[in-house]
Design a protein around this motif. Sequence first.
Motif, PDB file in Angstrom:
ATOM      1  N   ARG A 113      13.698  -0.640   3.106  1.00 41.67           N
ATOM      2  CA  ARG A 113      12.492  -0.881   3.894  1.00 41.67           C
ATOM      3  C   ARG A 113      11.224  -0.698   3.059  1.00 41.67           C
ATOM      4  O   ARG A 113      10.243  -1.427   3.252  1.00 41.67           O
ATOM      5  CB  ARG A 113      12.453   0.065   5.098  1.00 41.67           C
ATOM      6  CG  ARG A 113      13.613  -0.104   6.061  1.00 41.67           C
ATOM      7  CD  ARG A 113      13.741  -1.531   6.555  1.00 41.67           C
ATOM      8  NE  ARG A 113      12.680  -1.912   7.458  1.00 41.67           N
ATOM      9  CZ  ARG A 113      12.460  -3.166   7.871  1.00 41.67           C
ATOM     10  NH1 ARG A 113      13.228  -4.159   7.425  1.00 41.67           N
ATOM     11  NH2 ARG A 113      11.482  -3.437   8.700  1.00 41.67           N
ATOM     12  N   ASP A 114      11.222   0.262   2.143  1.00 43.55           N
ATOM     13  CA  ASP A 114      10.025   0.443   1.329  1.00 43.55           C
ATOM     14  C   ASP A 114       9.775  -0.782   0.457  1.00 43.55           C
ATOM     15  O   ASP A 114       8.630  -1.227   0.293  1.00 43.55           O
ATOM     16  CB  ASP A 114      10.144   1.698   0.467  1.00 43.55           C
ATOM     17  CG  ASP A 114      11.285   1.618  -0.532  1.00 43.55           C
ATOM     18  OD1 ASP A 114      12.439   1.455  -0.092  1.00 43.55           O
ATOM     19  OD2 ASP A 114      11.022   1.708  -1.753  1.00 43.55           O
ATOM     20  N   GLN A 115      10.841  -1.385  -0.085  1.00 49.40           N
ATOM     21  CA  GLN A 115      10.702  -2.597  -0.882  1.00 49.40           C
ATOM     22  C   GLN A 115      10.237  -3.766  -0.019  1.00 49.40           C
ATOM     23  O   GLN A 115       9.418  -4.584  -0.459  1.00 49.40           O
ATOM     24  CB  GLN A 115      12.030  -2.948  -1.544  1.00 49.40           C
ATOM     25  CG  GLN A 115      12.464  -2.011  -2.642  1.00 49.40           C
ATOM     26  CD  GLN A 115      13.811  -2.444  -3.218  1.00 49.40           C
ATOM     27  OE1 GLN A 115      14.857  -2.304  -2.582  1.00 49.40           O
ATOM     28  NE2 GLN A 115      13.775  -2.986  -4.409  1.00 49.40           N
ATOM     29  N   TYR A 117       8.366  -3.737   2.731  1.00 48.16           N
ATOM     30  CA  TYR A 117       6.943  -3.675   3.059  1.00 48.16           C
ATOM     31  C   TYR A 117       6.075  -3.829   1.814  1.00 48.16           C
ATOM     32  O   TYR A 117       4.948  -4.356   1.888  1.00 48.16           O
ATOM     33  CB  TYR A 117       6.629  -2.372   3.786  1.00 48.16           C
ATOM     34  CG  TYR A 117       7.064  -2.397   5.231  1.00 48.16           C
ATOM     35  CD1 TYR A 117       6.401  -3.205   6.155  1.00 48.16           C
ATOM     36  CD2 TYR A 117       8.144  -1.642   5.674  1.00 48.16           C
ATOM     37  CE1 TYR A 117       6.796  -3.242   7.488  1.00 48.16           C
ATOM     38  CE2 TYR A 117       8.555  -1.680   7.002  1.00 48.16           C
ATOM     39  CZ  TYR A 117       7.878  -2.491   7.897  1.00 48.16           C
ATOM     40  OH  TYR A 117       8.291  -2.540   9.210  1.00 48.16           O
ATOM     41  N   ASP A 118       6.578  -3.389   0.665  1.00 38.49           N
ATOM     42  CA  ASP A 118       5.853  -3.599  -0.589  1.00 38.49           C
ATOM     43  C   ASP A 118       5.712  -5.096  -0.871  1.00 38.49           C
ATOM     44  O   ASP A 118       4.609  -5.594  -1.165  1.00 38.49           O
ATOM     45  CB  ASP A 118       6.605  -2.904  -1.727  1.00 38.49           C
ATOM     46  CG  ASP A 118       5.911  -3.065  -3.075  1.00 38.49           C
ATOM     47  OD1 ASP A 118       4.707  -3.386  -3.103  1.00 38.49           O
ATOM     48  OD2 ASP A 118       6.583  -2.891  -4.103  1.00 38.49           O
ATOM     49  N   TYR A 137       1.407  -2.080   2.780  1.00 32.76           N
ATOM     50  CA  TYR A 137       1.527  -1.071   1.716  1.00 32.76           C
ATOM     51  C   TYR A 137       1.587   0.342   2.310  1.00 32.76           C
ATOM     52  O   TYR A 137       2.364   1.193   1.836  1.00 32.76           O
ATOM     53  CB  TYR A 137       0.348  -1.171   0.753  1.00 32.76           C
ATOM     54  CG  TYR A 137       0.340  -2.415  -0.102  1.00 32.76           C
ATOM     55  CD1 TYR A 137       1.519  -2.930  -0.655  1.00 32.76           C
ATOM     56  CD2 TYR A 137      -0.856  -3.089  -0.364  1.00 32.76           C
ATOM     57  CE1 TYR A 137       1.504  -4.071  -1.446  1.00 32.76           C
ATOM     58  CE2 TYR A 137      -0.872  -4.238  -1.162  1.00 32.76           C
ATOM     59  CZ  TYR A 137       0.300  -4.723  -1.691  1.00 32.76           C
ATOM     60  OH  TYR A 137       0.283  -5.847  -2.475  1.00 32.76           O
ATOM     61  N   SER A 140       5.005   0.905   3.612  1.00 33.34           N
ATOM     62  CA  SER A 140       5.943   1.123   2.509  1.00 33.34           C
ATOM     63  C   SER A 140       5.923   2.575   2.057  1.00 33.34           C
ATOM     64  O   SER A 140       6.965   3.178   1.777  1.00 33.34           O
ATOM     65  CB  SER A 140       5.599   0.198   1.334  1.00 33.34           C
ATOM     66  OG  SER A 140       6.421   0.456   0.214  1.00 33.34           O
ATOM     67  N   TYR A 143       8.028   5.196   3.801  1.00 35.99           N
ATOM     68  CA  TYR A 143       9.453   5.257   3.470  1.00 35.99           C
ATOM     69  C   TYR A 143       9.708   5.830   2.071  1.00 35.99           C
ATOM     70  O   TYR A 143      10.729   6.476   1.847  1.00 35.99           O
ATOM     71  CB  TYR A 143      10.073   3.851   3.545  1.00 35.99           C
ATOM     72  CG  TYR A 143      10.186   3.309   4.937  1.00 35.99           C
ATOM     73  CD1 TYR A 143      11.283   3.616   5.743  1.00 35.99           C
ATOM     74  CD2 TYR A 143       9.188   2.500   5.478  1.00 35.99           C
ATOM     75  CE1 TYR A 143      11.389   3.126   7.023  1.00 35.99           C
ATOM     76  CE2 TYR A 143       9.278   1.993   6.772  1.00 35.99           C
ATOM     77  CZ  TYR A 143      10.385   2.313   7.541  1.00 35.99           C
ATOM     78  OH  TYR A 143      10.487   1.829   8.827  1.00 35.99           O
ATOM     79  N   VAL A 149       2.727   1.325  -5.551  1.00 36.79           N
ATOM     80  CA  VAL A 149       2.288   0.865  -4.233  1.00 36.79           C
ATOM     81  C   VAL A 149       0.939   1.485  -3.881  1.00 36.79           C
ATOM     82  O   VAL A 149       0.075   0.825  -3.290  1.00 36.79           O
ATOM     83  CB  VAL A 149       3.345   1.199  -3.164  1.00 36.79           C
ATOM     84  CG1 VAL A 149       2.838   0.817  -1.770  1.00 36.79           C
ATOM     85  CG2 VAL A 149       4.652   0.462  -3.451  1.00 36.79           C
TER      86      VAL A 149
END
Length: 264
Positions: A113-115, A117-118, A137, A140, A143, A149
């Motif tokens: 999920r962090d990737q 939203y990044d 960002y 992201s 997470y 970021v």
Amino acid sequence: MGLLLCTRCAQHPFYYEKLDINLWSIQELSYVIYHYPIMLPTDLVDRKLSGWIRDELHMGILAAKLEQYMGSGEGGELQERLLLMILRESNYYKQQEISYFETEYRRLRHIDRDQFYDLLGDAYFHMGRYGRAIEAYTESLHYQDSMLVKMKLGSACVTVMQFRRASDIFEQVFVETAAMEPLRKLYFISKLEPSVKTIEKYIDHIDTEMLADWELQYDNVLTQAEDSEHVRQIDDVYQRDRSEFRKEAKLWLVKWKKEYREKV
């Protein structure tokens, strides 16, 4: 978005809310699918879209194929099949390009999920939708803590003139990493908004040569901006007719305010 090379153009567009654009042709739809896969929801291709393809683009065979497959599954795999069908029928992309999209779409379905939203933030930033980039960002970072970021988030804040928030972000990155890039950003913020003086706390970390280089970078960008075609047009109107300039200035302000609101 301007019209791409079109075989058929709709009388009524298909509004894609996530990108806030109107689509007028199968080529434009394919362009959005191909270039912004990170933004595609798992229900993009539904009966509303197939109805538009049938009624507005008069592509009844494609619409029928899409609706036939809609009942054969759900989720990412079904959407992948439907999206590939649209790309092939549009005749806008070569098979090699479609194969690339297929691989990329599958990869994106399985990223963290962090990737996600990044990458979503990157896409919005590229489109000039800086407010949405900031939101992505920020999500992201919920997470996964990432200095990269954070730097992107700070840059997006600068673009919409949120200088104090950007300054806080760049200061945090410098404190945590001791890298010089966030200090460079803080220096430029102090030039753009002199009331934000965060850089003064860290001026001893910057040697004279580096500071001179940053000053030169800023001056070069300022010179380029002052010599831009848009600035020359404004100056020409000002020099030619002050009354006309005041009228034009009102129109420019309305236009710039509208563009700023679209960014945020």
